[in-house]
Enzyme design. Structure first.
Site, PDB file in Angstrom:
ATOM      1  N   ILE A   1      35.796 -53.698 -50.195  1.00 52.79           N
ATOM      2  CA  ILE A   1      36.361 -52.542 -50.719  1.00 52.79           C
ATOM      3  C   ILE A   1      37.301 -51.519 -49.629  1.00 52.79           C
ATOM      4  O   ILE A   1      36.495 -51.492 -48.686  1.00 52.79           O
ATOM      5  CB  ILE A   1      35.558 -51.490 -51.760  1.00 52.79           C
ATOM      6  CG1 ILE A   1      34.806 -52.396 -52.771  1.00 52.79           C
ATOM      7  CG2 ILE A   1      36.135 -50.456 -52.095  1.00 52.79           C
ATOM      8  CD1 ILE A   1      33.639 -51.728 -53.329  1.00 52.79           C
TER       9      ILE A   1
ATOM     10  N   GLY B   1      42.215 -52.863 -47.296  1.00 56.71           N
ATOM     11  CA  GLY B   1      43.485 -52.785 -47.146  1.00 56.71           C
ATOM     12  C   GLY B   1      44.224 -54.036 -47.612  1.00 56.71           C
ATOM     13  O   GLY B   1      45.488 -54.040 -47.192  1.00 56.71           O
ATOM     14  N   LYS B   2      43.282 -54.537 -48.789  1.00 53.16           N
ATOM     15  CA  LYS B   2      44.320 -55.617 -49.395  1.00 53.16           C
ATOM     16  C   LYS B   2      45.742 -55.321 -50.041  1.00 53.16           C
ATOM     17  O   LYS B   2      46.616 -55.703 -49.634  1.00 53.16           O
ATOM     18  CB  LYS B   2      43.490 -56.363 -50.188  1.00 53.16           C
ATOM     19  CG  LYS B   2      42.261 -56.856 -49.755  1.00 53.16           C
ATOM     20  CD  LYS B   2      41.244 -57.409 -50.879  1.00 53.16           C
ATOM     21  CE  LYS B   2      40.519 -56.276 -51.706  1.00 53.16           C
ATOM     22  NZ  LYS B   2      39.409 -55.238 -51.026  1.00 53.16           N
TER      23      LYS B   2
ATOM     24  N   THR C   1      47.640 -52.597 -49.362  1.00 54.52           N
ATOM     25  CA  THR C   1      48.393 -52.263 -48.218  1.00 54.52           C
ATOM     26  C   THR C   1      49.135 -53.425 -47.737  1.00 54.52           C
ATOM     27  O   THR C   1      50.267 -53.423 -47.402  1.00 54.52           O
ATOM     28  CB  THR C   1      47.851 -51.457 -47.206  1.00 54.52           C
ATOM     29  OG1 THR C   1      47.095 -50.344 -47.891  1.00 54.52           O
ATOM     30  CG2 THR C   1      48.887 -50.634 -46.103  1.00 54.52           C
TER      31      THR C   1
ATOM     32  N   GLU D   1      45.804 -57.035 -57.702  1.00 55.91           N
ATOM     33  CA  GLU D   1      44.629 -56.927 -58.507  1.00 55.91           C
ATOM     34  C   GLU D   1      44.555 -55.893 -60.001  1.00 55.91           C
ATOM     35  O   GLU D   1      45.351 -55.038 -59.736  1.00 55.91           O
ATOM     36  CB  GLU D   1      43.493 -56.631 -57.671  1.00 55.91           C
ATOM     37  CG  GLU D   1      42.002 -56.694 -58.396  1.00 55.91           C
ATOM     38  CD  GLU D   1      40.967 -56.444 -57.362  1.00 55.91           C
ATOM     39  OE1 GLU D   1      41.002 -55.449 -56.761  1.00 55.91           O
ATOM     40  OE2 GLU D   1      40.064 -57.295 -57.236  1.00 55.91           O
TER      41      GLU D   1
ATOM     42  N   ARG E   1      42.407 -60.844 -54.179  1.00 56.34           N
ATOM     43  CA  ARG E   1      41.183 -61.392 -54.695  1.00 56.34           C
ATOM     44  C   ARG E   1      41.344 -62.539 -55.618  1.00 56.34           C
ATOM     45  O   ARG E   1      42.357 -62.922 -56.011  1.00 56.34           O
ATOM     46  CB  ARG E   1      40.436 -60.423 -55.389  1.00 56.34           C
ATOM     47  CG  ARG E   1      39.850 -59.641 -54.351  1.00 56.34           C
ATOM     48  CD  ARG E   1      38.594 -58.733 -54.883  1.00 56.34           C
ATOM     49  NE  ARG E   1      38.127 -57.655 -54.332  1.00 56.34           N
ATOM     50  CZ  ARG E   1      37.511 -57.801 -53.324  1.00 56.34           C
ATOM     51  NH1 ARG E   1      36.948 -59.057 -52.948  1.00 56.34           N
ATOM     52  NH2 ARG E   1      36.821 -56.964 -52.307  1.00 56.34           N
TER      53      ARG E   1
ATOM     54  N   ASP F   1      34.802 -62.695 -56.879  1.00 52.35           N
ATOM     55  CA  ASP F   1      34.148 -62.127 -58.134  1.00 52.35           C
ATOM     56  C   ASP F   1      32.863 -62.539 -58.186  1.00 52.35           C
ATOM     57  O   ASP F   1      31.742 -61.982 -58.319  1.00 52.35           O
ATOM     58  CB  ASP F   1      34.702 -62.373 -59.503  1.00 52.35           C
ATOM     59  CG  ASP F   1      36.011 -61.708 -59.568  1.00 52.35           C
ATOM     60  OD1 ASP F   1      36.488 -60.778 -58.808  1.00 52.35           O
ATOM     61  OD2 ASP F   1      36.647 -62.110 -60.610  1.00 52.35           O
TER      62      ASP F   1
ATOM     63  N   GLU G   1      34.693 -44.372 -57.184  1.00 49.32           N
ATOM     64  CA  GLU G   1      33.778 -44.618 -56.259  1.00 49.32           C
ATOM     65  C   GLU G   1      33.220 -43.734 -55.628  1.00 49.32           C
ATOM     66  O   GLU G   1      32.595 -43.904 -54.577  1.00 49.32           O
ATOM     67  CB  GLU G   1      34.919 -45.409 -55.323  1.00 49.32           C
ATOM     68  CG  GLU G   1      35.579 -46.905 -55.724  1.00 49.32           C
ATOM     69  CD  GLU G   1      36.704 -47.521 -54.892  1.00 49.32           C
ATOM     70  OE1 GLU G   1      37.132 -48.751 -55.456  1.00 49.32           O
ATOM     71  OE2 GLU G   1      37.118 -46.824 -53.970  1.00 49.32           O
TER      72      GLU G   1
END
Ligand code: TTP
Length: 239
Positions: A29, A32-33, A35, A56, A113, A118, A181
């Site tokens: 989490i 930076g995926k 970005t 995602e 992802r 998952d 979060e």
């Protein structure tokens, strides 16, 4: 830049008319995926025409149906009640997202992802936390493999693992301040980090270098297809 080189290399080495490649971008989490994917989509002109980005479906989880239910928020507020419902919906939205992007013509598809993270990261974490009981994990397991096998578009050609320390991810999460979060602890991120590591880098000591190819097999544990072994690229993301 190294990734750009790598992706360009992957793509241009493919003869015309060959199958489109799909890579899934993985990582904790806030690592930076998004970005990383946005940079590829917006800042690298040469890649824009070659790469289709599939983000995602977080927005879908935050706004469900005409009543605008926020299932991500419901999960964090009452994890024991909603973990199964949430993970089930995460899966379904990935299937919908994959269908929407499957007719694209760009030769490389980068997805944020996968159903595998998952299963290997989040479902394991919520089960360990006892937020999913034995019956719920059995239900999830009973449909996961057969459903994934019947939807080949969900199985990528490889993974790109953005890897950073849980501390770095925690700091980034605090800066981002996604309202749902607020209760995510450093401990929870530590658990997610370890699950990413044992899934994508089962043997330690492979973490140096800006971009390397792991030659190590992915833990199978029933959920990963043998054809994606040896296809994990990883990036150190603590800077
Ligand atoms: P991430 O998939 O980690 O996305 P992100 O937006 O944090 O990534 P980045 O900053 O690197 O772009 O998670 C989104 C939220 O959904 C996060 O709070 C974790 C939660 N989540 C689950 O609880 N279970 C799941 O299976 C998935 C995929 C996400």
């Amino acid at each position: 830049e190294s990734v750009d080189e790598e992706l360009k290399g992957t793509d241009t080495s493919k003869p015309r008319g060959s199958k489109r490649l799909t890579f899934c971008v993985e990582g904790n989490i806030s690592v930076g995926k998004s970005t990383f994917l946005q940079r590829i989509a917006n800042e690298t002109i040469e890649l824009r025409d070659l790469v289709e980005i599939v983000p995602e479906p977080v927005a879908k989880w935050q706004d469900v149906g005409p009543d605008h239910f926020n299932i991500l928020d419901a999960f964090y507020a009452e994890p024991q009640r909603y973990a199964y419902t949430f993970q089930n919906y995460v899966f379904v939205t990935r299937v919908m997202q994959e269908k929407e992007s499957s007719s694209g013509i760009k030769p490389l598809r980068l997805m944020e992802r996968s159903v595998f993270s998952d299963r290997m990261v989040f479902v394991r974490a919520v089960h360990e936390a006892k937020w999913m009981n034995e019956m719920e994990i059995s239900i999830y397991d009973s449909w996961f493999d057969p459903v994934v096998s019947s939807l080949p578009g969900l199985i990528p050609d490889g993974f790109i693992y953005l890897r950073a320390s849980p501390n770095t991810c925690h700091k980034r999460m605090m800066i981002r301040k996604r309202s749902e979060e607020g209760g995510v602890s450093l401990d929870y991120l530590q658990g997610l980090h370890e699950k990413h590591e044992s899934w994508l880098l089962p043997s330690k000591g492979q973490g140096s270098g800006v971009l390397s190819v792991s030659q190590l097999p992915i833990h199978m544990e029933g959920s990963l297809h043998p054809e994606i072994r040896d296809r994990v690229f990883f990036l150190e993301g603590d800077h």
